[in-house]
Design an enzyme around this catalytic site. Structure first.
Site, PDB file in Angstrom:
ATOM      1  N   LYS A  38      -7.144   1.770  -2.860  1.00 49.73           N
ATOM      2  CA  LYS A  38      -6.726   1.130  -1.607  1.00 49.73           C
ATOM      3  C   LYS A  38      -6.692   2.152  -0.469  1.00 49.73           C
ATOM      4  CE  LYS A  38      -5.259  -1.671   1.462  1.00 49.73           C
ATOM      5  NZ  LYS A  38      -4.011  -2.425   1.441  1.00 49.73           N
ATOM      6  N   LYS A  86       0.101   4.784   8.806  1.00 48.59           N
ATOM      7  CA  LYS A  86       0.800   5.181   7.577  1.00 48.59           C
ATOM      8  C   LYS A  86      -0.182   5.421   6.433  1.00 48.59           C
ATOM      9  CE  LYS A  86       1.917   2.014   4.972  1.00 48.59           C
ATOM     10  NZ  LYS A  86       1.377   1.260   3.803  1.00 48.59           N
ATOM     11  N   THR A 131       0.861  -1.185   0.000  1.00 49.31           N
ATOM     12  CA  THR A 131       0.000   0.000   0.000  1.00 49.31           C
ATOM     13  C   THR A 131       0.896   1.234   0.000  1.00 49.31           C
ATOM     14  OG1 THR A 131      -1.738  -1.146   1.221  1.00 49.31           O
ATOM     15  CG2 THR A 131      -1.825   1.253   1.191  1.00 49.31           C
TER      16      THR A 131
END
Length: 290
Positions: free
Chosen positions: A172, A241, A97
């Protein structure tokens, strides 16, 4: 069957790699922590001595690492990245990701070598990774996505091509952005209700029969309001994150994200309390020490 090189043998990468082996693919692995390769080698994988060695042994190279910096390090590090070993005929699939811009940056470097590049982030945590039921989003050339689909389906149940490079990364981040904010407001509301005297069981039961019912609360809610074991299926530090990347990406697009920023700060507070390596559900610890 494909000759696959796999880099990143953590919470997600290890079970994904096992599924590739189970489907009969020839898999070579590399991890900067060599001990993580042992169980996969015992299961039939080959161990590369370096990242360039892994590329030379493979037709398709897959990375599943922690963040954009880790991807750049694997690809370009002067201490042994694999970029220089790529050549025409090889395909690099990044399943990490990352931000859309990071994906496009890596794609440009890879394509300059003559190799193909496909981004392929996944929807799902360790359980679907183990079961081979991940939903895999691809971005890049549609023909390349179709050619890689049989390989990707060794690790997932569905492949969805989102468009050009960067589009799968966008999708995503949207998913993780929504999930993170949902868990934050759930934690706030449920803790207030429990302080007022509502039981965790009743809160969860009513939510499940309401308009705000969702799989994220159904999956994470019982532990957030119960024993709070926080077994790491999706580490909180990675969720933090992803929320940060969502805020940064939105800023580039000119879209304000005050709710996502607040959720990001809450995840940061839980991480700073020492819960970074626990599950995403540990965000509740930013609000209570009990």
């Amino acid at each position: 069957m494909a000759k696959v090189g796999f880099v990143g043998l953590g919470t997600m990468g290890e079970p994904m790699c096992r599924n590739l082996l189970a489907k009969g693919h020839a898999v070579t692995v590399f991890n900067r922590t060599p001990a993580k390769m042992g169980s996969l080698v015992a299961a039939g994988a080959n161990a590369a001595t370096s990242l360039p060695d892994l590329v030379l042994r493979s037709d398709v190279i897959i990375t599943m690492v922690s963040d954009p910096a880790a991807v750049r390090d694997v690809v370009t590090a002067k201490s042994g990245g694999f970029l220089g070993a790529l050549s025409p005929g090889k395909t690099y699939i990044d399943m990490t990701t990352v931000s859309p811009e990071a994906s496009r940056e890596i794609a440009r470097m890879v394509r300059d070598t003559g190799a193909d590049f496909l981004e392929a982030p996944v929807l799902g945590s360790r359980k679907p990774a183990t079961e081979g039921t991940l939903v895999i989003l691809t971005g890049g050339d549609a023909g390349l996505s179709r050619r890689m689909e049989p390989l990707l389906l060794a690790m997932g149940s569905r492949v969805i091509h989102m468009g050009d490079t960067g589009m799968a990364a966008h999708m995503k981040l949207i998913i993780n952005q929504i999930m993170g904010t949902i868990l934050c407001v759930f934690a706030e509301g449920a803790l207030v209700g429990m302080q007022a005297g509502l039981s965790a069981e009743k809160i969860l039961a009513v939510l499940q029969d309401s308009v705000v019912a969702c799989p994220a609360i159904q999956l994470k809610g019982p532990d957030m309001l119960g024993e709070r074991v926080f077994t790491p299926n999706f580490p909180l530090k990675h969720a933090h994150k992803d929320l940060r990347l969502a805020v940064e990406t939105a800023k580039v697009m000119g879209i304000p994200t005050p709710v996502t920023k607040a959720a990001c700060d809450l995840f940061g507070a839980a991480r700073d309390k020492g819960f970074g390596n626990r599950d995403i559900s540990a965000v509740v610890r930013a609000l209570t020490d009990q």
